[in-house]
Design a protein around this motif. Structure first.
Motif, PDB file in Angstrom:
ATOM      1  N   ARG A 126       0.839  -1.205   0.000  1.00 18.32           N
ATOM      2  CA  ARG A 126       0.000   0.000   0.000  1.00 18.32           C
ATOM      3  C   ARG A 126       0.871   1.251   0.000  1.00 18.32           C
ATOM      4  O   ARG A 126       1.824   1.366   0.782  1.00 18.32           O
ATOM      5  CB  ARG A 126      -0.930   0.007   1.197  1.00 18.32           C
ATOM      6  N   ASP A 179      -3.664   0.685  -3.489  1.00 15.85           N
ATOM      7  CA  ASP A 179      -3.525  -0.735  -3.157  1.00 15.85           C
ATOM      8  C   ASP A 179      -3.433  -1.536  -4.452  1.00 15.85           C
ATOM      9  O   ASP A 179      -3.937  -1.117  -5.498  1.00 15.85           O
ATOM     10  CB  ASP A 179      -4.719  -1.219  -2.333  1.00 15.85           C
ATOM     11  N   CYS A 204      -8.067   6.153   1.778  1.00 14.47           N
ATOM     12  CA  CYS A 204      -8.101   4.689   1.884  1.00 14.47           C
ATOM     13  C   CYS A 204      -9.517   4.194   2.147  1.00 14.47           C
ATOM     14  O   CYS A 204      -9.963   3.203   1.555  1.00 14.47           O
ATOM     15  CB  CYS A 204      -7.162   4.224   2.991  1.00 14.47           C
TER      16      CYS A 204
END
Length: 784
Positions: A192, A215, A281
């Protein structure tokens, strides 16, 4: 989508004649991706924040261009159709294979990593974009509202190199290379990448922070690290970088290498945010739960979202070329890319109201784009208006331009005033009109310290002298002390719009602003002549700059036109903005009757309009020209407006990659195309649509507010566009002689039938004094 130019005409006609056509099949996002259109061609949702595309090193203002340049990365935030500096393009990722799997054999710098793309491989459809690079890597992408999903295929690339471990880098930059500082962190286990940076807006003041979370799926992580100046290392996993010594731009970022890639394919999920990396995220995880298996589902969802947005409109396109159909549907699509819905992504204030960004700029969009959205997507338009009002509530001013949380440069007047008036007269719901009126009055009465980014400058002179002077003495605030002619004309119409809302709300001060709306008359110099290359045009009387003491200055009436040099805020600033005195002389939308009298009557007005268009003075590539195309209506010759519109479509607006005459400006050029093809052109800020002949046999628009369907039908429709002049009309079966109609046409689902013929001179429709569009000097009650 790429149209196959070799398809035979019979096939094109057969395609056009199909009874039911999915409008998405007629959307080509590549229109305007060359020749300065700067259109965003990639994957996105309507008004979406995430906008994924391949970025190039050529005309990259919108990220991608079909100009033969090379790809430098894939980034997930863009604007569409803007001018000036490239916008956004933050944190591009870029896949490649290092020779012999030696990291320093890869190319990290923008200049060295650029690789050409295969022109025939480009596929662009709503919610999807793909291309193949000349190094064998293919890229596909789709998007949700706050996240992008990329699919990279390395099969051909791996077959042609000694490397076996694909690498993906992230660059701490943006398209403009405006980064001031940035931070990156790479998780060595999962791969990540989290990053944030401070960047500059491309057409405004201040700075903004952007955040990203990347990701990967489909392969196992081999190694991770950072890179600086074309050298990389795997020991350090975190990096902070500033702009660089002595303003040197330090290129830097992070990378991940992979092995054990399933079927030579892996995915990159990119979440974006303007709040935090944590929110970036979370956006990605919420909207794309499984990158390796969600691609088709996300693409399908994006297509469904676009199909729903286009659904209020349907056309009978029998006999109409596929190019004109593609032009029409692609234009509607482009009007819904910006402004972008950043609700929940505004760190500047806490509010329960919507927040939209990329009003880029209202000066471009208020004329046609926002009136179009009021018809086909009123809920979104209402949210945009509420966002403008909320910005006033928390920042003190409604913007005239805004992007990336920053204040953009004001180009003319306070034209959010026009947007609010347009929403008011067309009954958009959910709006706090008392607060809105406070914002309107604030624009009209209070001068901000920095009026280059908000409000109006020169208000002391505006109130006391009734015009904006040339070389004004303004000690109350500061801004670019130019554009005295165009600001006077725009402030006059801005004040008219304030009066419209004030009158509707029963405010006693509304008459003050109605009176000020006539200030345009104070800069008309009755004896001013105009020459082109030493030859007298034969026309007398033009707007001219006027000093504080009331004496006249001078600006050549053709200056800032296509026959002279371009005039902007910083490049050749003058007393008109991005347009000539010739063009601005036709902009008095609230009292065209008085303007026509001032210019010598209807016949002289028509002759002046004809010369303006036919001499090359008119700039069809910029928004101030739009309403002048239809100004013949006010002189009792609506057929000439139709003829003029047909002279520009498809000659200047067409379904090619170079099919726009200028920047699309977030969908402004697109909206001019749509209204011209619909046969109803808006006078923004008024309940007035000027009627012309559509480019289709019939058009249906179902109001999302009332669910009633309005129909425009053409009797004797001629797909060769020879018979384009309206002979007579009926509204709901009754004779209708006016050359304009109100917004109730859409809300009530009325039916307008137009009978057309080949000769404008044979028609008397819309020509009598009672049938002309309203002006405040002749029909105040119709406007206010």
């Amino acid at each position: 989508m790429r149209l196959n130019k070799s398809w035979p005409a019979a096939f094109l006609f057969a395609t056009c004649a199909r009874a039911s056509v999915d409008p998405l099949s007629l959307v080509d996002p590549l229109i305007g991706t060359n020749n300065g259109g700067n259109v965003f061609a990639g994957a996105n949702l309507p008004y979406g924040m995430a906008k994924a595309v391949a970025d190039v090193n050529g005309e990259n203002t919108g990220g991608f261009a079909t100009d033969g340049s090379s790809v430098t990365g894939f980034s997930s935030m863009h604007d569409s159709g803007t001018g000036g500096n490239p916008s956004l393009g933050n944190f591009p990722i870029f896949p490649q294979i290092c020779k012999d799997d030696v990291i320093d054999n890869c190319d990290f710098l923008i200049g060295s990593r650029a690789v050409s793309y295969i022109n025939s491989s480009v596929v662009a459809t709503p919610g999807y974009f793909a291309l193949a690079l000349s190094n064998g890597i293919t890229a596909e992408m789709t998007a949700t509202h706050h996240a992008a999903l990329y699919k990279f295929n390395f099969q051909d690339a791996l077959n042609g190199t000694t490397g076996t471990k694909p690498l993906v880098l992230l660059d701490l930059t943006d398209l403009w290379q405006s980064r001031q500082n940035a931070t990156i962190s790479i998780d060595e286990t999962s791969g990540r990448i989290s990053a944030n940076g401070t960047f500059l807006p491309s057409f405004g003041s201040g700075s903004y922070e952007s955040f990203v979370c990347v990701d990967f799926a489909g392969g196992s992580v081999n190694d991770t690290g950072i890179w600086v100046n074309n050298r990389a290392g795997t020991v350090v996993k975190d990096l902070f970088v500033t702009r660089g010594f002595n303003d040197f731009y330090l290129q830097a970022g992070g990378f991940v290498t992979f092995d054990s890639i399933s079927a030579n394919v892996f995915y990159a999920r990119v979440g974006v945010s303007l709040v935090s990396t944590h929110q970036a995220c979370r956006n990605a995880e919420t909207e794309i739960s499984d990158p390796a298996s969600n691609f088709s589902q996300i693409q399908t969802s994006a297509e469904s979202a676009w199909r729903e947005k286009l659904s209020p409109v349907s056309v009978n396109a029998t006999g109409v070329s596929e190019n004109l159909q593609t032009l029409f549907w692609s234009a509607i699509y482009r009007t819904m890319m910006s402004p972008q819905n950043y609700t929940g992504e505004n760190p500047l204030w806490n509010s329960t109201e919507p927040y939209f960004d990329s009003f880029y700029c209202i000066w471009d969009a208020f004329r046609v784009q926002y009136p179009l959205l009021t018809i086909v997507d009123p809920n979104a338009m209402s949210q945009m208006v509420r966002s403008l009002i909320d910005t006033y509530k928390y920042e003190g001013w409604m913007p005239d331009c805004r992007m990336s949380l920053c204040k953009g440069w004001t180009q003319g007047g306070s034209n959010a005033d026009v947007v609010l008036a347009d929403a008011f007269v067309k009954n958009l719901t959910g709006i706090d009109w008392d607060l809105a009126y406070d914002g309107l009055v604030n624009d009209a009465e209070n001068e901000p310290l920095d009026w280059s980014v908000q409000g109006r400058g020169g208000l002391q002179s505006w109130k006391n002298l009734d015009y904006i002077p040339y070389l004004d003495f303004d000690y109350l605030g500061f801004g670019t002390n130019s554009r005295s002619i165009s600001r006077t004309v725009e402030y006059a119409y801005n004040d008219y719009c304030v009066s419209v809302v004030g009158k509707g709300l029963g405010k006693t001060n509304a008459t003050t602003y109605l009176s000020r709306s006539m200030n345009w008359q104070n800069i008309f110099k009755a004896d001013q002549t105009s020459y082109i290359n030493g030859t007298d045009t034969g026309f007398v009387g033009f707007f001219q700059p006027k000093y504080l003491n009331g004496t006249w200055g001078y600006q050549d009436p053709i200056a800032c036109s296509p026959l002279a040099s371009f005039c902007s805020l910083t490049d050749n600033p003058s007393e008109t903005f991005e347009s000539s005195v010739w063009e601005y002389q036709f902009y008095v939308p609230h009292d065209m009757s008085s303007l026509i009298s001032t210019l010598g009557g209807a016949d002289h007005f028509i002759s002046r309009l004809d010369f303006y268009f036919e001499s090359g003075i008119a700039d069809i590539g910029n928004e101030p020209v739009f309403l002048s195309v239809y100004a013949y209506h006010y002189a009792g010759r609506p057929g000439l407006s139709t003829r003029r519109a047909h002279s520009f479509i498809p000659a200047y607006f067409n379904a090619t990659e170079s099919g726009l005459p200028g920047n699309d400006d977030s969908g402004a050029m697109a909206s001019f195309t749509i209204f011209s093809q619909l046969g109803l052109f808006p006078v923004a800020g008024q309940n007035v649509y000027l009627i012309s002949t559509p480019f289709f046999d019939s058009i249906n628009i179902t109001s999302p507010q009332t669910q009633k369907t309005a129909t425009i039908r053409v009797t004797n429709f001629d797909p060769t566009y020879t018979d384009i002049y309206i002979m007579n009309a009926t509204l709901n079966g009754e004779p209708y002689t006016k050359s304009w109609i109100g917004h109730e046409f859409f809300l009530e689902g009325q039916t307008l039938e137009l009978t057309v013929g080949p000769n404008e001179s044979a028609s008397t429709w819309g020509t009598s004094a009672d049938d002309l569009p309203p002006s405040i000097s002749t029909a105040t009650q119709l406007l206010v």
